[in-house]
Design a protein around this motif. Structure first.
Motif, short mmCIF file in Angstrom:
data_model
loop_
_atom_site.label_atom_id
_atom_site.label_comp_id
_atom_site.label_asym_id
_atom_site.label_seq_id
_atom_site.Cartn_x
_atom_site.Cartn_y
_atom_site.Cartn_z
N GLY A 184 -3.55 29.68 22.47
CA GLY A 184 -4.60 29.45 23.48
C GLY A 184 -5.80 30.35 23.29
O GLY A 184 -6.38 30.85 24.25
N LEU A 185 -6.17 30.57 22.02
CA LEU A 185 -7.23 31.55 21.73
C LEU A 185 -8.61 31.00 22.08
O LEU A 185 -8.98 29.90 21.66
CB LEU A 185 -7.18 31.91 20.24
CG LEU A 185 -8.07 33.06 19.80
CD1 LEU A 185 -7.55 34.37 20.37
CD2 LEU A 185 -8.11 33.14 18.28
N ARG A 186 -9.34 31.79 22.86
CA ARG A 186 -10.71 31.43 23.22
C ARG A 186 -11.61 32.63 22.99
O ARG A 186 -11.25 33.75 23.34
CB ARG A 186 -10.80 31.06 24.71
CG ARG A 186 -10.48 29.61 25.04
CD ARG A 186 -10.37 29.45 26.54
NE ARG A 186 -11.61 29.75 27.24
CZ ARG A 186 -12.61 28.90 27.43
NH1 ARG A 186 -12.51 27.67 26.98
NH2 ARG A 186 -13.70 29.25 28.08
N VAL A 187 -12.76 32.41 22.38
CA VAL A 187 -13.76 33.47 22.25
C VAL A 187 -15.02 32.98 22.94
O VAL A 187 -15.57 31.94 22.56
CB VAL A 187 -14.06 33.81 20.77
CG1 VAL A 187 -15.15 34.88 20.67
CG2 VAL A 187 -12.79 34.30 20.07
N VAL A 188 -15.42 33.72 23.97
CA VAL A 188 -16.62 33.34 24.71
C VAL A 188 -17.60 34.50 24.64
O VAL A 188 -17.27 35.62 25.02
CB VAL A 188 -16.28 33.03 26.19
CG1 VAL A 188 -17.52 32.57 26.94
CG2 VAL A 188 -15.19 31.98 26.28
N ASN A 238 -12.39 27.56 21.15
CA ASN A 238 -12.05 26.93 22.43
C ASN A 238 -10.61 26.42 22.44
O ASN A 238 -10.35 25.24 22.22
CB ASN A 238 -13.05 25.79 22.68
CG ASN A 238 -12.98 25.29 24.11
OD1 ASN A 238 -12.25 25.85 24.92
ND2 ASN A 238 -13.72 24.24 24.40
N GLY A 239 -9.67 27.34 22.59
CA GLY A 239 -8.28 26.92 22.71
C GLY A 239 -7.64 26.59 21.37
O GLY A 239 -7.34 25.43 21.09
N VAL A 240 -7.43 27.61 20.54
CA VAL A 240 -6.82 27.39 19.23
C VAL A 240 -5.39 27.93 19.23
O VAL A 240 -5.14 29.06 19.65
CB VAL A 240 -7.65 28.07 18.12
CG1 VAL A 240 -6.89 28.11 16.80
CG2 VAL A 240 -8.98 27.35 17.93
N ASP A 241 -4.44 27.10 18.80
CA ASP A 241 -3.05 27.54 18.59
C ASP A 241 -2.78 27.41 17.10
O ASP A 241 -2.95 26.33 16.53
CB ASP A 241 -2.07 26.63 19.33
CG ASP A 241 -2.34 26.63 20.81
OD1 ASP A 241 -2.08 27.65 21.45
OD2 ASP A 241 -2.88 25.61 21.31
#
Lengths: 256, 322
Positions: A7-11, A20-23
């Motif tokens: 659930g990786l997000r970088v903002v 935006n939401g990487v698994d």
């Protein structure tokens, strides 16, 4: 020895969502290439894995959640390289930069004998003997890329994250850095980003295609790239993928 | 390839040079006119030599810290406006304080020095944060505080005629009152050097590399700038603005050592700073005093140091390293 993101997000400031939401899972002994158009989130993903930018979600390296660990803990296992912005006034020599790259694993105030041994071995392996006394700001792009790779190797990390290791390189330079990456791939987890699909298919085992902060395609390099419909769509360019002597070649057809 | 052994040699030779200078100058000046001297004069001369050596070292250290943490070879406490800010608040305190109390004046100096420093950094960062932006912003901040300080110096001079010496930087007003402060400063600087020199080395490669080499760049930059700013401000409290020693010493150290590695540059810059300030102070109070009067040492360091700064500036614009 895996890197796992959930659930990786970088903002970034201003609300720009780069990832935006990487698994995803990166495994040992495998070279993974992240490709995608400008602004797809490749570099941000790589930086988040190395805990160089704030992120939401979870990143596990060797089972440890990265955001709870100090920089020094991550630095002992993982090297990240990107373009180096070295000031012309206060520049190290190549040899000094290599010794400096061992800080995370070198305990004392001054370098130990082992630090010199490892650096000398890497200099020999990568053929940097002629460059060791040159200053970083005096190197050509090709030389700098080799030196950056050597700096990443200097602390003998299990994980190598390489942000565009082939940028600013001519054909010969790309081929050389590709061979070097392959040579050091066994027993390590290597993740790289690139804009060059040809470089990717020659260098990596697995490919991850990103667009607008999401993973749109992932798989073994041959299988994924052959699915050229996705690539053609995200790049907006016709692509010819052909096999020659067991190798995949990518030819972009700029004019359709 | 320059070895660690060579660098340790440079350190030893610089240290020996300083020791010989202290011995020769100390011996010569302590004994000059010995028959007619009172113990107070002896004491004054001793403290003056000690303070010159210590202050030079402090300025060498602080210059190295500032240059490394800001990745900017063109700065010291004078260029960044720290000196100007510290002097202004020192004068304000002197105006209202009935007598010289070192710790109060030191705190005032730190407050002024930090105000100027953060003003310079904020303005420089708002105009791009390049090394030249820092110089320009520092000149502006420095000029503002210098103007205020000069104005105040006219008011103070009736109360304390020696206060005017701080304006140009002079060791004429040294006294043993400042001895403990200087010792504490030296101890803090040597201790922090051991903790900070490796992180400062990684900062030279940029924040991203510093992080991935295991250091928090913001934390270490903040520590280095804070320690350097406070130390330099305190020197302003007792000897005024002595410019360019902090700028020149790290460069001389880098040239001698043939490296930018702060583990070697910082202590050698400290020793070079001591040597430079001891020599210029002696030129001022011995050779010039007998002909044109005792010129403030800050005037001499500016006269010698500013051309060096201009050479750096020209080389910077021609894109050449040092």
């Amino acid at each position: 020895m895996t890197i796992k993101a959930m659930g990786l997000r970088v903002v970034y400031k201003g609300g720009v969502v780069a990832v935006n939401g990487v698994d995803i899972v990166f495994r040992k002994g495998v070279v993974t290439g992240i490709v995608g158009p400008n602004g797809a989130g490749k570099t941000s993903l790589l930086k988040a894995l190395a805990r160089l930018v704030p992120y939401q979600g979870l990143v596990y390296i060797d089972g440890y959640e990265v955001s709870r660990r100090p920089y020094s803990f991550i630095a002992r296992m993982l090297s990240y390289t990107s373009d180096l912005d070295t000031p012309s006034f206060l520049s190290y020599t190549v040899y000094e930069a290599l010794l400096l790259s061992r800080y995370p694993v070198s305990r004392g105030f001054l370098e130990s004998r082992r630090d010199y041994e490892v650096v000398d071995r890497i200099v020999g392996e990568l053929g940097l003997e002629k460059l060791v006394d040159r200053r970083l700001n005096e190197l050509s792009s090709g030389e700098l890329r080799r030196v950056l790779f050597a700096m990443a190797l200097a602390r003998e990390p299990d994980y190598l994250l390489l942000d565009e290791p082939d940028s600013h390189l001519d054909l010969g330079g790309k081929a050389e850095i590709s061979r070097i990456i392959r040579r050091y791939s066994s027993g390590r987890t290597i993740v790289l980003t690139t804009h060059d699909l040809l470089f990717a298919v020659n260098t990596v085992d697995y490919v991850v295609v990103m667009d607008s902060g999401r993973v749109v395609l992932a798989g073994k390099v041959g299988e994924a790239i052959v699915n050229k419909g996705v690539l053609e769509k995200i790049y907006g360019v016709k692509i010819e993928a052909v096999w020659r002597n067991g190798r995949l070649l990518i030819i972009p057809l700029y004019h359709g | 390839m320059v070895s660690t052994k060579y660098r340790l040699w440079v350190f030893t030779i610089t240290l020996t040079t300083l020791a010989i200078l202290v011995f020769v100058l100390g011996n010569y000046f302590l004994s000059q006119g010995a028959s007619s001297l009172t113990s107070r004069v002896y004491e004054y001369r001793f403290y003056r030599i000690f303070i010159a050596v210590a202050t030079g070292m402090i300025l060498g250290f602080t210059g190295s810290y500032m240059q490394a943490s800001l990745r900017n070879p063109l700065v010291d406490h004078y260029i960044l406006g720290v000196g100007g800010g510290a002097l202004f608040t020192v004068y304000l305190t002197v105006m209202f304080l009935p007598k010289t109390i070192p710790w109060i004046i030191s705190l005032a100096a730190i407050a002024g020095g930090f105000t100027a420093l953060f003003l310079t950094i904020a303005i420089a960062e708002s105009i791009g944060g390049s090394d030249i932006a820092y110089v320009l912003s520092g000149i502006g901040v420095s000029a503002m505080f210098s103007g205020l300080s000069i104005t105040l110096s006219f008011i103070i001079s009736t109360k304390n005629p020696y206060a005017i010496h701080l304006l140009l930087g002079s060791l004429i007003t040294v006294s043993r009152k400042w001895f403990p402060a200087v010792i504490v400063l030296l101890a803090i600087l040597w201790f922090s050097y051991i903790l900070l020199s490796k992180p400062l080395n990684t900062l030279l490669l940029g924040d991203l590399y510093s992080k991935q080499l295991g250091f928090n760049p913001r934390l270490y930059r903040f520590l280095a700038i804070t320690i350097a700013g406070a130390s330099a401000s305190i020197t302003v409290a007792y000897c005024g603005i002595i410019g360019f020693i902090g700028l020149v010493s790290p460069h001389i150290a880098r040239l001698l050592l043939k490296t930018v590695d702060n583990r070697f540059v910082i202590p050698v810059a400290g020793l070079v700073g001591s040597i430079l300030l001891l020599l210029t102070d002696n030129i001022s109070r011995v050779y010039l005093a007998s002909s044109i009067g005792e010129v403030p040492v800050g005037a001499l360091t500016s006269a010698f140091g500013a051309p060096f700064f201009l050479v750096l500036l020209v080389r910077r614009f021609r894109g050449r390293g040092l």
